[in-house]
Design a protein around this motif. Structure first.
Motif, PDB file in Angstrom:
ATOM      1  N   ILE A 136      23.251  22.813 -12.922  1.00  0.00           N
ATOM      2  CA  ILE A 136      22.988  22.085 -11.681  1.00  0.00           C
ATOM      3  C   ILE A 136      22.047  22.918 -10.819  1.00  0.00           C
ATOM      4  O   ILE A 136      22.391  24.039 -10.411  1.00  0.00           O
ATOM      5  CB  ILE A 136      24.290  21.794 -10.920  1.00  0.00           C
ATOM      6  CG1 ILE A 136      25.230  20.948 -11.788  1.00  0.00           C
ATOM      7  CG2 ILE A 136      23.988  21.085  -9.598  1.00  0.00           C
ATOM      8  CD1 ILE A 136      26.600  20.712 -11.164  1.00  0.00           C
ATOM      9  N   GLY A 137      20.863  22.390 -10.550  1.00  0.00           N
ATOM     10  CA  GLY A 137      19.926  23.061  -9.656  1.00  0.00           C
ATOM     11  C   GLY A 137      20.256  22.733  -8.219  1.00  0.00           C
ATOM     12  O   GLY A 137      20.228  21.565  -7.818  1.00  0.00           O
ATOM     13  N   ALA A 138      20.583  23.753  -7.439  1.00  0.00           N
ATOM     14  CA  ALA A 138      20.952  23.556  -6.030  1.00  0.00           C
ATOM     15  C   ALA A 138      19.709  23.808  -5.174  1.00  0.00           C
ATOM     16  O   ALA A 138      19.343  24.952  -4.928  1.00  0.00           O
ATOM     17  CB  ALA A 138      22.083  24.501  -5.647  1.00  0.00           C
ATOM     18  N   ASP A 139      19.064  22.737  -4.744  1.00  0.00           N
ATOM     19  CA  ASP A 139      17.840  22.875  -3.960  1.00  0.00           C
ATOM     20  C   ASP A 139      18.164  22.801  -2.473  1.00  0.00           C
ATOM     21  O   ASP A 139      18.639  21.783  -1.986  1.00  0.00           O
ATOM     22  CB  ASP A 139      16.845  21.784  -4.330  1.00  0.00           C
ATOM     23  CG  ASP A 139      15.476  22.049  -3.735  1.00  0.00           C
ATOM     24  OD1 ASP A 139      14.813  23.006  -4.178  1.00  0.00           O
ATOM     25  OD2 ASP A 139      15.072  21.314  -2.815  1.00  0.00           O
ATOM     26  N   TRP A 140      17.901  23.868  -1.762  1.00  0.00           N
ATOM     27  CA  TRP A 140      18.136  23.914  -0.302  1.00  0.00           C
ATOM     28  C   TRP A 140      16.856  24.357   0.416  1.00  0.00           C
ATOM     29  O   TRP A 140      16.882  25.125   1.373  1.00  0.00           O
ATOM     30  CB  TRP A 140      19.318  24.835   0.018  1.00  0.00           C
ATOM     31  CG  TRP A 140      19.152  26.292  -0.353  1.00  0.00           C
ATOM     32  CD1 TRP A 140      18.999  26.815  -1.592  1.00  0.00           C
ATOM     33  CD2 TRP A 140      19.113  27.402   0.558  1.00  0.00           C
ATOM     34  NE1 TRP A 140      18.862  28.184  -1.535  1.00  0.00           N
ATOM     35  CE2 TRP A 140      18.939  28.571  -0.229  1.00  0.00           C
ATOM     36  CE3 TRP A 140      19.234  27.538   1.945  1.00  0.00           C
ATOM     37  CZ2 TRP A 140      18.856  29.852   0.333  1.00  0.00           C
ATOM     38  CZ3 TRP A 140      19.164  28.813   2.499  1.00  0.00           C
ATOM     39  CH2 TRP A 140      18.972  29.944   1.700  1.00  0.00           C
ATOM     40  N   LYS A 141      15.725  23.834  -0.051  1.00  0.00           N
ATOM     41  CA  LYS A 141      14.430  24.295   0.442  1.00  0.00           C
ATOM     42  C   LYS A 141      14.280  24.103   1.954  1.00  0.00           C
ATOM     43  O   LYS A 141      13.601  24.908   2.607  1.00  0.00           O
ATOM     44  CB  LYS A 141      13.292  23.599  -0.294  1.00  0.00           C
ATOM     45  CG  LYS A 141      13.250  22.088  -0.144  1.00  0.00           C
ATOM     46  CD  LYS A 141      12.106  21.504  -0.965  1.00  0.00           C
ATOM     47  CE  LYS A 141      12.074  19.988  -0.859  1.00  0.00           C
ATOM     48  NZ  LYS A 141      10.981  19.409  -1.687  1.00  0.00           N
ATOM     49  N   TYR A 142      14.891  23.070   2.514  1.00  0.00           N
ATOM     50  CA  TYR A 142      14.750  22.865   3.961  1.00  0.00           C
ATOM     51  C   TYR A 142      15.583  23.862   4.754  1.00  0.00           C
ATOM     52  O   TYR A 142      15.270  24.175   5.897  1.00  0.00           O
ATOM     53  CB  TYR A 142      15.115  21.427   4.323  1.00  0.00           C
ATOM     54  CG  TYR A 142      14.191  20.421   3.686  1.00  0.00           C
ATOM     55  CD1 TYR A 142      12.849  20.374   4.026  1.00  0.00           C
ATOM     56  CD2 TYR A 142      14.656  19.532   2.721  1.00  0.00           C
ATOM     57  CE1 TYR A 142      11.983  19.460   3.429  1.00  0.00           C
ATOM     58  CE2 TYR A 142      13.800  18.621   2.115  1.00  0.00           C
ATOM     59  CZ  TYR A 142      12.469  18.597   2.475  1.00  0.00           C
ATOM     60  OH  TYR A 142      11.612  17.705   1.876  1.00  0.00           O
ATOM     61  N   GLY A 143      16.634  24.373   4.143  1.00  0.00           N
ATOM     62  CA  GLY A 143      17.416  25.410   4.798  1.00  0.00           C
ATOM     63  C   GLY A 143      16.855  26.795   4.570  1.00  0.00           C
ATOM     64  O   GLY A 143      17.170  27.732   5.311  1.00  0.00           O
ATOM     65  N   ALA A 144      16.007  26.929   3.556  1.00  0.00           N
ATOM     66  CA  ALA A 144      15.470  28.240   3.182  1.00  0.00           C
ATOM     67  C   ALA A 144      14.042  28.451   3.655  1.00  0.00           C
ATOM     68  O   ALA A 144      13.422  29.446   3.301  1.00  0.00           O
ATOM     69  CB  ALA A 144      15.528  28.389   1.663  1.00  0.00           C
ATOM     70  N   ASP A 145      13.506  27.528   4.474  1.00  0.00           N
ATOM     71  CA  ASP A 145      12.078  27.582   4.778  1.00  0.00           C
ATOM     72  C   ASP A 145      11.749  28.180   6.145  1.00  0.00           C
ATOM     73  O   ASP A 145      10.603  28.125   6.590  1.00  0.00           O
ATOM     74  CB  ASP A 145      11.459  26.179   4.675  1.00  0.00           C
ATOM     75  CG  ASP A 145      11.954  25.228   5.774  1.00  0.00           C
ATOM     76  OD1 ASP A 145      12.869  25.619   6.536  1.00  0.00           O
ATOM     77  OD2 ASP A 145      11.421  24.107   5.863  1.00  0.00           O
TER      78      ASP A 145
END
Length: 288
Positions: free
Chosen positions: A52-61
């Motif tokens: 499962i790829g956990a994408d949190w790009k908006y929290g990590a940007d």
């Protein structure tokens, strides 16, 4: 607003009979970068898993970094809650493993805030250093087994955070990465420069622009993990150490093969905990 997990909306590709791996990216990144696809493919080629790829790009940007560091708690808690839901739906207690790089390692560590029980395993690929005290983010108690790969003492955390902590090249200046004025030479046990979090973050911001140079030692941690999936005996640590501040000065040679630890994919097969030093080879994939 989130949708509660139940048997009707869990993807059909998911199976409770498989081990489940959450793959988590770091700061100013996304799970759709090619290096995460490469890790996913290596894992799926190795064994039959749920990945499962956990994408949190908006929290990590957040370019200033600090808000992204704080967001690791929220994201970790969400993954922990997802694990609880999957356990409830399955009616069993399948195996859960989280692999994260940089801030992603702390996301994995913060699953402990909600996961009951904690995950079976977490692998931290050079957990981010700035803004994280030794008892914050990824810690020994974050999972039943925590193994950590330390590759950069400035951008990453050089403090032991797991049951097993690996320090290739002393945790700095990795092979194939251009030498830097920052960090220490892992082979002489030299002291590290004292930098503030703000100074370290400025270096990290520069690393984003120069992924092949300044940030190389930090980023290569995930490469080490990927290559360890392909060849579980690639990175064998034959020195056990008493202090992460003196590498290899505090280390002693392990003569018996059963005492040696293997960094990466197969780290949990080793029965001993502690700090381990290894010298990667000079040519890719830098096997010992």
């Amino acid at each position: 607003e989130g949708v509660p997990l139940d048997k009707a909306n869990i993807p059909s590709a998911f199976s409770n009979d498989r081990r489940t791996v959450f793959l988590v990216h770091g700061w100013q990144s996304t799970i759709f970068y090619v290096e995460y696809y490469e890790v996913r493919n290596a894992l799926l080629n190795k064994e039959d898993l749920n990945v499962i790829g956990a994408d949190w790009k908006y929290g990590a940007d957040d370019y200033t970094y600090f808000q992204s560091a704080s967001n690791t708690k929220t994201m970790g808690a969400l993954i922990g809650a997802t694990v609880n839901a999957l356990r409830t739906v399955s009616g069993s207690n399948p195996y859960f493993w989280c692999v994260g790089r940089s801030l992603g390692a702390h996301v994995c560590g913060n699953t402990r805030l909600t996961a009951r029980p904690v995950l079976d395993r977490i692998t931290g690929c050079d957990p981010a250093g700035p803004s994280f005290d030794p008892l914050e983010g990824l810690i020994r108690g974050s999972a039943s087994k925590v193994d950590v790969i330390h590759t950069d003492s400035i951008l990453g955390s050089d403090t032991p955070r797991g049951h097993v902590d690996f320090y290739p090249n002393g945790g700095d200046n990795q092979p194939s990465c251009s030498s830097s004025l920052i960090g220490r030479d892992g082979k002489d046990g030299g002291s590290k420069p004292r930098l503030t979090d703000a100074e370290r973050i400025r270096i990290m911001q520069s690393a984003l622009k120069e992924r092949g140079s300044i940030g190389c030692s930090h980023l290569i941690s995930l490469t080490y993990f990927r290559e360890s999936v392909k060849n579980t005996q690639c990175y064998v640590a034959d020195q056990s150490c008493t202090s992460h501040n003196s590498l290899p000065g505090s280390c002693s040679q392990l003569a018996a093969i059963e005492q040696k630890a293997v960094m990466g994919y197969d780290a949990t097969s080793h029965r001993y905990d502690g700090i381990f030093y290894l010298e990667p080879g000079n040519t890719f994939p830098h096997c010992t």
